[in-house]
Design a protein around this motif. Structure first.
Motif, short mmCIF file in Angstrom:
data_model
loop_
_atom_site.label_atom_id
_atom_site.label_comp_id
_atom_site.label_asym_id
_atom_site.label_seq_id
_atom_site.Cartn_x
_atom_site.Cartn_y
_atom_site.Cartn_z
N LEU A 83 0.65 -1.05 -0.07
CA LEU A 83 0.09 -0.10 0.02
C LEU A 83 0.86 1.24 0.05
CD1 LEU A 83 -2.60 -0.88 2.61
CD2 LEU A 83 -2.90 -1.33 0.10
N SER A 84 0.33 2.29 -0.22
CA SER A 84 0.87 3.50 -0.23
C SER A 84 0.90 4.15 1.20
CB SER A 84 0.22 4.65 -1.21
OG SER A 84 -1.10 5.14 -0.49
N ILE A 85 1.83 5.28 1.35
CA ILE A 85 1.66 5.54 2.88
C ILE A 85 0.52 6.15 3.48
CG2 ILE A 85 2.89 7.40 4.20
CD1 ILE A 85 5.28 7.57 2.22
N LEU A 86 -0.31 6.81 2.21
CA LEU A 86 -1.40 7.42 2.72
C LEU A 86 -2.57 6.26 3.10
CD1 LEU A 86 -3.39 9.98 3.07
CD2 LEU A 86 -3.62 9.78 0.71
N GLU A 87 -2.36 5.33 2.30
CA GLU A 87 -3.30 4.19 2.49
C GLU A 87 -2.93 3.43 3.67
OE1 GLU A 87 -4.06 2.65 -2.29
OE2 GLU A 87 -2.18 1.94 -1.06
N ASN A 88 -1.73 3.45 4.11
CA ASN A 88 -1.54 2.73 5.38
C ASN A 88 -1.80 3.58 6.29
OD1 ASN A 88 0.48 0.23 5.78
ND2 ASN A 88 1.39 1.42 4.02
N PHE A 89 -1.73 4.81 6.35
CA PHE A 89 -2.41 5.82 7.34
C PHE A 89 -3.70 5.77 7.60
CE2 PHE A 89 -3.94 9.67 9.34
CZ PHE A 89 -2.85 10.02 10.26
N ARG A 90 -4.56 5.58 6.50
CA ARG A 90 -6.09 5.31 6.47
C ARG A 90 -6.42 3.95 7.16
NH1 ARG A 90 -6.98 8.23 0.54
NH2 ARG A 90 -7.64 10.25 1.47
N ARG A 91 -5.58 3.06 6.83
CA ARG A 91 -5.89 1.72 7.24
C ARG A 91 -5.66 1.72 8.74
NH1 ARG A 91 -2.32 -2.51 8.65
NH2 ARG A 91 -0.59 -1.29 7.73
N LEU A 92 -4.67 2.30 9.50
CA LEU A 92 -4.48 2.44 11.02
C LEU A 92 -5.34 3.46 11.73
CD1 LEU A 92 -0.54 2.19 10.63
CD2 LEU A 92 -2.30 0.46 11.69
N HIS A 93 -5.82 4.41 10.87
CA HIS A 93 -6.87 5.54 11.30
C HIS A 93 -7.84 5.67 10.32
CE1 HIS A 93 -3.35 6.75 14.04
NE2 HIS A 93 -2.56 6.78 12.98
N PRO A 94 -8.81 4.67 10.38
CA PRO A 94 -10.07 4.60 9.72
C PRO A 94 -10.78 5.75 9.79
CG PRO A 94 -10.02 2.83 11.28
CD PRO A 94 -8.88 3.35 11.57
N ASP A 95 -10.98 6.60 10.99
CA ASP A 95 -11.90 7.67 11.32
C ASP A 95 -11.40 8.86 10.76
OD1 ASP A 95 -13.67 5.77 12.13
OD2 ASP A 95 -12.79 5.97 14.22
N ALA A 96 -10.18 9.08 10.42
CA ALA A 96 -9.38 10.39 10.16
C ALA A 96 -9.96 10.83 8.94
CB ALA A 96 -7.80 10.14 10.04
N THR A 97 -10.31 12.31 8.62
CA THR A 97 -10.66 12.94 7.35
C THR A 97 -9.44 12.76 6.57
OG1 THR A 97 -9.91 14.92 7.92
CG2 THR A 97 -12.08 14.20 8.47
N ASP A 98 -9.61 13.04 5.27
CA ASP A 98 -8.63 13.27 4.36
C ASP A 98 -7.80 14.38 4.68
OD1 ASP A 98 -7.68 12.31 1.53
OD2 ASP A 98 -7.82 14.51 1.01
N ASN A 99 -8.34 15.60 4.90
CA ASN A 99 -7.41 16.71 5.54
C ASN A 99 -6.64 16.14 6.69
OD1 ASN A 99 -8.28 18.21 3.55
ND2 ASN A 99 -9.96 19.36 4.66
N ALA A 100 -7.20 15.51 7.55
CA ALA A 100 -6.44 15.19 8.63
C ALA A 100 -5.12 14.17 8.36
CB ALA A 100 -7.35 14.49 9.90
N CYS A 101 -5.30 13.31 7.39
CA CYS A 101 -4.38 12.35 6.86
C CYS A 101 -3.32 13.16 6.28
CB CYS A 101 -5.16 11.35 5.75
SG CYS A 101 -6.27 10.17 6.70
N ARG A 102 -3.68 13.94 5.56
CA ARG A 102 -2.80 14.69 4.54
C ARG A 102 -1.86 15.78 5.56
NH1 ARG A 102 -1.56 13.64 -0.71
NH2 ARG A 102 -3.24 12.97 -1.84
N ALA A 103 -2.59 16.19 6.52
CA ALA A 103 -1.89 17.13 7.33
C ALA A 103 -0.93 16.43 8.37
CB ALA A 103 -2.71 17.82 8.57
N ALA A 104 -1.03 15.28 8.85
CA ALA A 104 -0.54 14.38 9.69
C ALA A 104 0.79 13.86 8.96
CB ALA A 104 -1.20 13.23 10.21
N LEU A 105 0.56 13.53 7.63
CA LEU A 105 1.76 13.02 6.91
C LEU A 105 2.77 14.22 6.36
CD1 LEU A 105 0.06 10.29 4.55
CD2 LEU A 105 1.43 10.06 6.48
N ALA A 106 2.28 15.34 6.31
CA ALA A 106 2.92 16.59 6.09
C ALA A 106 3.98 16.84 6.96
CB ALA A 106 2.15 17.78 5.60
N ARG A 107 3.49 16.44 8.10
CA ARG A 107 4.27 17.06 9.35
C ARG A 107 5.68 16.14 9.40
NH1 ARG A 107 -0.37 16.83 12.78
NH2 ARG A 107 0.34 14.70 13.70
#
Length: 528
Positions: free
Chosen positions: A414-438
């Protein structure tokens, strides 16, 4: 004549056409040189070119003297022995025949009666007490590395070429390699992320995307020089960006003045009283002047933009990435891990951990240390619930995150973003992107498949997925996090962990790393 290695205009590209080395000019004398740089800059490639194992795409290599290369992660052939590494099987067999009285006169004339003593001396120099007929398969990975290094020393080359010689070595092994290089009087080129080892070097050569730069002195001297270079690069960038802004402002003001003049000319034409032929001439002159000024402004803006881009690239090469970890809110003194009378391992008949009592309270930073085979990784598996104890109790209070050496928390398909969503299924797209950007995974970088990441990027992605959720873990457990990372990535992780306010349990043989992350206590496991 002194042994030398000279590289002239060396270039090399990967099979897919990616340029790795470009136009390198370097020379090495009979001194110890550390070769450093971020992963992917071509350090191992350069060693293989010098050793003659890899032809350069362009340029030439001149080697005055003999070289011996220690590669990373070499798999021992089936049936290989220590004597095979030394290339002395036949010579040892001859000595054995002589001891049995079976050697011919010709055999005895060819016998090297000092051979066994010299092999033993080379092995002892690397802290090994093994017989020449010992199968390599019976040695640990660290012992095999030391045996290979002993074989290189035995050959007495003019240059040692060492590719990450302390990877996977325990403290004893690292000290043996460091002691060897500290007393090595021939040439050596050492690719390493081990900053303690680099302190024994006479010079440092850094590979970056901009080329190679040589620095006299050891790691500390290099680090001081780099800090000065980074400060100068930031200053140059500030000046270049200010100049770029000034040029843009002056160009804008000139364009506005020209527009006002053109507007005034149009008003005069509308009012009449100026001969038509003169109006035409004034128009031509205005257009010519305006065009020339526009071209001049465009050229100056282009030059200023190029200077700013060059200064920005230099800063990006010199400046390590930084990551920020959100606070856990863990109260001081709260127990996050308790192990009472724990015995465990993989075979009930021979447990690796016996009767262990251990308590970790927040925000303690505890290092688990000990020689290879002492059970450090087993202890982490018991603490994180990946392995059930044979006896005793393990209690974990609060959230826990475990990053092992392979970062198995991530799915490589999976991609980094897909892994993040798999581990945090309730996170919004903006929250996913912001967390990875950090963690410096912005825009398309977040879409990269995990399988394509380097070791440093993989660890950073693991940290991003662990710490990017709504609440970071109270306890972070790390198993050899610096293995296979370049120094820039190690320093990035160090900076992030220094800012982490939760509890930390880490296995590492990297003493400088443990010091830099502020370890407050150690659990020393005895040899197995």
């Amino acid at each position: 004549m002194s042994a030398t290695i000279t590289l002239s205009s060396i270039s090399w590209s990967a099979p897919d056409g990616t340029s790795v080395l470009s136009g390198l000019d370097l020379s090495f004398g009979p001194v110890r040189t550390g070769l450093v740089g971020r992963n992917g800059t071509g350090k191992s490639t350069l060693l293989n070119i010098v050793a003659g194992n890899l032809p350069p795409s362009a340029g030439s290599v001149a080697v005055g003297g003999s070289v011996a290369l220690l590669r990373q992660a070499v798999t021992a052939p089936a049936g290989e022995t220590v004597a095979g590494l030394f290339g002395v099987r036949d010579a040892l067999a001859l000595l054995q025949r002589a001891e049995r009285g079976e050697a011919t006169a010709d055999d005895l004339a060819d016998a090297d009666w000092t051979l066994e003593a010299r092999i033993e001396a080379a092995l002892v120099r690397l802290g090994l007490d093994v017989a020449p007929d010992t199968p390599l398969a019976t040695l640990s990975g660290g012992q095999q590395t030391r045996a290979r290094l002993a074989a290189l020393v035995f050959a007495e080359p003019d240059f040692l070429l060492l590719d990450e010689p302390t990877n996977n070595l325990d403290r004893e092994g690292r000290e043996a390699v460091g002691s060897l290089l500290a007393t090595w009087r021939a040439g050596a080129i050492v690719v390493s992320h081990d900053r303690e080892l680099l302190e024994t070097m006479d010079a440092i050569v850094e590979l970056t995307s901009l080329g190679a730069t040589a620095y006299g002195g050891n790691w500390s001297h290099y680090a001081e020089r780099k800090a000065l270079e980074l400060a100068a690069a930031h200053h140059e960038l500030d000046v270049a960006e200010k100049q770029e802004a000034d040029v843009a402002r002056r160009s804008r003001q000139a364009a506005e003045r020209q527009a006002r003049r053109d507007s005034a000319g149009r008003r005069k034409k509308a009012e009449g009283g100026v001969p038509r032929i003169l109006l035409g001439k004034m128009k031509d002159t205005s257009e010519a002047t305006g065009g020339a000024k526009a071209r001049l402004a465009e050229r100056r803006q282009g030059e200023a933009a190029e200077q700013a881009a060059a200064a920005r690239e230099r800063v990006e090469v010199l400046d390590p990435l930084t990551v920020s970890l959100p606070p856990t809110g863990l109260p001081a003194g709260r127990t996050v891990l308790a192990m009472e009378g724990v015995t465990g391992g993989y075979d009930p008949a021979s447990p690796v951990i016996r009767d262990l009592d251990f308590v970790l309270t927040g925000p303690e930073r505890v290092a688990v240390t000990g020689p290879n085979g002492s059970g450090k990784t087993t202890l982490l598996a018991l603490a994180t619930g990946r392995l059930a104890p044979f006896a005793g109790i393990v209690r974990v209070a609060g959230d826990i995150a475990f990053l092992d050496q392979q970062i198995t928390i991530l799915d490589p398909s999976l991609s980094i973003l897909e892994n993040f969503r798999r581990l945090h299924p309730d996170a919004t797209d903006n929250a996913c992107r912001a967390a990875l950007a950090r963690f410096m995974f912005r825009a398309d970088a977040a879409l990269r498949p995990v399988a394509s990441l380097s070791g440093g990027q993989m660890l950073r992605a693991g940290l991003a997925c662990v710490f990017g959720g709504p609440k970071p873990p109270d306890l972070l457990v790390l198993d050899e996090p610096t293995n296979h990372l370049d120094i820039a990535s190690i320093e990035t992780v160090e900076a992030g962990l220094r800012a982490y306010d939760g509890a930390l349990l880490v296995v590492s043989h990297d003493e400088m790393f443990l010091e830099n992350i502020g370890v407050t206590r150690r659990v020393e496991l005895p040899a197995g």
